[in-house]
Design an enzyme around this catalytic site. Sequence first.
Site, mmCIF file in Angstrom:
data_model
loop_
_atom_site.group_PDB
_atom_site.id
_atom_site.type_symbol
_atom_site.label_atom_id
_atom_site.label_comp_id
_atom_site.label_asym_id
_atom_site.label_seq_id
_atom_site.Cartn_x
_atom_site.Cartn_y
_atom_site.Cartn_z
ATOM 1 C CB VAL A 210 21.868 -47.603 27.932
ATOM 2 C CG1 VAL A 210 21.398 -46.958 26.641
ATOM 3 C CG2 VAL A 210 23.233 -48.259 27.745
ATOM 4 C CB ILE B 48 31.960 -45.821 16.858
ATOM 5 C CG1 ILE B 48 32.895 -45.979 18.037
ATOM 6 C CG2 ILE B 48 32.724 -45.529 15.587
ATOM 7 C CD1 ILE B 48 33.825 -47.181 17.879
ATOM 8 N N GLY C 211 30.295 -48.725 34.053
ATOM 9 C CA GLY C 211 29.067 -48.893 33.250
ATOM 10 C C GLY C 211 29.324 -49.443 31.862
ATOM 11 C CE LYS D 241 28.854 -54.331 21.288
ATOM 12 N NZ LYS D 241 29.853 -53.995 22.304
HETATM 13 P P1 NAP Z 1 21.286 -52.190 32.777
HETATM 14 O O1 NAP Z 1 22.051 -51.111 33.432
HETATM 15 O O2 NAP Z 1 21.261 -53.533 33.417
HETATM 16 O O3 NAP Z 1 19.782 -51.672 32.610
HETATM 17 C C1 NAP Z 1 18.744 -52.483 32.167
HETATM 18 C C2 NAP Z 1 17.423 -51.752 32.441
HETATM 19 O O4 NAP Z 1 16.342 -52.504 31.877
HETATM 20 C C3 NAP Z 1 17.086 -51.585 33.920
HETATM 21 O O5 NAP Z 1 16.456 -50.336 34.124
HETATM 22 C C4 NAP Z 1 16.124 -52.734 34.203
HETATM 23 O O6 NAP Z 1 15.189 -52.423 35.242
HETATM 24 C C5 NAP Z 1 15.395 -52.852 32.879
HETATM 25 N N1 NAP Z 1 14.946 -54.206 32.602
HETATM 26 C C6 NAP Z 1 15.739 -55.264 32.280
HETATM 27 N N2 NAP Z 1 14.972 -56.369 32.108
HETATM 28 C C7 NAP Z 1 13.691 -55.977 32.316
HETATM 29 C C8 NAP Z 1 12.444 -56.662 32.299
HETATM 30 N N3 NAP Z 1 12.363 -57.973 32.043
HETATM 31 N N4 NAP Z 1 11.324 -55.950 32.563
HETATM 32 C C9 NAP Z 1 11.388 -54.630 32.841
HETATM 33 N N5 NAP Z 1 12.554 -53.919 32.868
HETATM 34 C C10 NAP Z 1 13.684 -54.607 32.620
HETATM 35 O O7 NAP Z 1 21.796 -52.419 31.291
HETATM 36 P P2 NAP Z 1 22.509 -51.335 30.336
HETATM 37 O O8 NAP Z 1 23.975 -51.399 30.515
HETATM 38 O O9 NAP Z 1 21.806 -50.036 30.434
HETATM 39 O O10 NAP Z 1 22.234 -52.008 28.902
HETATM 40 C C11 NAP Z 1 20.972 -51.937 28.304
HETATM 41 C C12 NAP Z 1 21.070 -52.348 26.838
HETATM 42 O O11 NAP Z 1 21.970 -51.469 26.158
HETATM 43 C C13 NAP Z 1 21.623 -53.761 26.604
HETATM 44 O O12 NAP Z 1 21.012 -54.295 25.447
HETATM 45 C C14 NAP Z 1 23.098 -53.504 26.333
HETATM 46 O O13 NAP Z 1 23.688 -54.536 25.566
HETATM 47 C C15 NAP Z 1 22.995 -52.231 25.529
HETATM 48 N N6 NAP Z 1 24.195 -51.412 25.501
HETATM 49 C C16 NAP Z 1 24.847 -51.113 26.655
HETATM 50 C C17 NAP Z 1 25.964 -50.294 26.621
HETATM 51 C C18 NAP Z 1 26.712 -49.930 27.862
HETATM 52 O O14 NAP Z 1 27.790 -49.327 27.737
HETATM 53 N N7 NAP Z 1 26.217 -50.254 29.049
HETATM 54 C C19 NAP Z 1 26.411 -49.786 25.385
HETATM 55 C C20 NAP Z 1 25.726 -50.113 24.206
HETATM 56 C C21 NAP Z 1 24.612 -50.935 24.287
HETATM 57 P P3 NAP Z 1 15.679 -52.148 36.759
HETATM 58 O O15 NAP Z 1 16.358 -50.802 36.709
HETATM 59 O O16 NAP Z 1 14.426 -52.129 37.561
HETATM 60 O O17 NAP Z 1 16.617 -53.269 37.082
HETATM 61 N N1 HSE Z 2 29.260 -54.361 27.205
HETATM 62 C C1 HSE Z 2 29.450 -53.684 25.962
HETATM 63 C C2 HSE Z 2 30.931 -53.397 25.778
HETATM 64 C C3 HSE Z 2 28.658 -52.421 25.943
HETATM 65 O O1 HSE Z 2 31.673 -53.487 26.764
HETATM 66 O O2 HSE Z 2 31.348 -53.110 24.666
HETATM 67 C C4 HSE Z 2 28.685 -51.707 24.621
HETATM 68 O O3 HSE Z 2 27.979 -52.407 23.648
#
Ligand code: NAP
Ligand code: HSE
Length: 436
Positions: free
Chosen positions: A17, A139, A190, A208
């Site tokens: 993200v 959404i 992702g 959610k």
């Molecule tokens: P991700 O790919 O695992 O990325 C997490 C990022 O945060 C990485 O850059 C990581 O650093 C950093 N991070 C995590 N813990 C940390 C810490 N303790 N100190 C410093 N940096 C830290 O996760 P993501 O999928 O982007 O999701 C991020 C958030 O968005 C979550 O809350 C998730 O629920 C939400 N979200 C995700 C999606 C989706 O489709 N993926 C959709 C809606 C909401 P490094 O890069 O160094 O590991």
């Molecule tokens: N892991 C979540 C999903 C990301 O699959 O819906 C979006 O919040």
Amino acid sequence: MGKRESVGVALLGAGTVGAGVAQTLADRADALARYGGRPLRLVGVLVRDTAKPRAGLQQDVRLTSDPTALPAADDVDIVIEAMGGEQPALSCIQSALRAGKHVVTANKLVMALHGPELIALAAERGVTLAFEASVGGGIPTIGPLVRDLAGNRITAVNAVINGTTNYMLTRMAREAASYEDALAEAQRNGYAEPDPTDDVDGKDAAYKLAILSTLAFRCTVREPDVYREGIRGLDAADFEYARELGYVIKLLATSRLRDGAVQARVHPAFLPERHPLAKVDGVYNAVELEGDLVGWTMLQGPGAGASPTTSAIVGDVLAIVRASATGSALSGYPDVRERVSILPVTDLETKYYLRLRAYDKPGVMAQITGVLGEMGVSLASIIQKEVPEDAGTPAEVVIITHKARESAVQEAVRKLEALAVVYGAPKLVRIEDGSA
Ligand code: NAP
Ligand code: HSE
């Protein structure tokens, strides 16, 4: 927000993200500046591993692994939290709000466990905490609930709000993909959480649903208030029976407000093929709402992935920047700290799919139907697949019940499992055909 020429943005997290957000801030800088009235300047990024190459970051962006470095920094006006997990994300959000920074978060876990208090903290500090990305990816769900539908008394939320499991269930039902392959694909795309057990065990959807229910019913519903079952227990035969019977299996997230009490649950459900949520496939999500003025309405779109989530985050950032041009915080997040009674799932009345394996001997069916009859559970249909007479293997029996009380059905399942003629634990899936 200060009167600087540009708006200082700190990005906490540069994974799926966060990287999408950083890229969009860079690629669309001119268009975003025109819409917001001031340029957005990414001043710092928090990551765990500062040595990892990060595409698209300008030379002057401060890359740090210290969670305290950015949230309260002088040159930061808006903190975007896209790191996930409870800590240090929660502390970062609190420090930013206390320091008078606006916060945009995608973190459903933090909002489902601490949302009402964080909303109140933001209001107390005269800043905005925006969290559109926390539910339903791209959404718009939070905005409609707190603004467009604010005049309604909302009494029901029915949703498919996990992109990973919806993608997996669609692949498993349509293409007979294995559970493992479907999950691996969702991860590659992702969609999945850093810990995908949150997706497959229904926790992400429960977070959610807690957020949506809190905003819809204007009272605190937290994740532990949500009854939860994930999708691990489903197998190929369940998808075949569902198809044969005219149903589609979805991970349903549903909550109701009745007489001042809320029942909220996340679990696999058989939905009739004609049900609007049955048609929501792949990474798509949808949220049905029932309000006394609007009636029935449904919001639908891509529920996960970098671009849709970036869309929600950047939308929140721009709304804050535009509101701050008039000297105000973005309005519209209600005080939702009031507690509400939570009804247990055992109070539910619906129809059920029961699948069990029983030794094919005379009188077995009478024993099974006897247990159900004793518990007051009446049967709508029974399917028994033929097995070779000398095979000694248990026959599979699928029962569809009429509407029954969950407490009685669960007790019946316990009794069935205890029968000597029943092999293993019966499987139970709720059927939601809109008649409950
Ligand atoms: P991700 O790919 O695992 O990325 C997490 C990022 O945060 C990485 O850059 C990581 O650093 C950093 N991070 C995590 N813990 C940390 C810490 N303790 N100190 C410093 N940096 C830290 O996760 P993501 O999928 O982007 O999701 C991020 C958030 O968005 C979550 O809350 C998730 O629920 C939400 N979200 C995700 C999606 C989706 O489709 N993926 C959709 C809606 C909401 P490094 O890069 O160094 O590991
Ligand atoms: N892991 C979540 C999903 C990301 O699959 O819906 C979006 O919040």
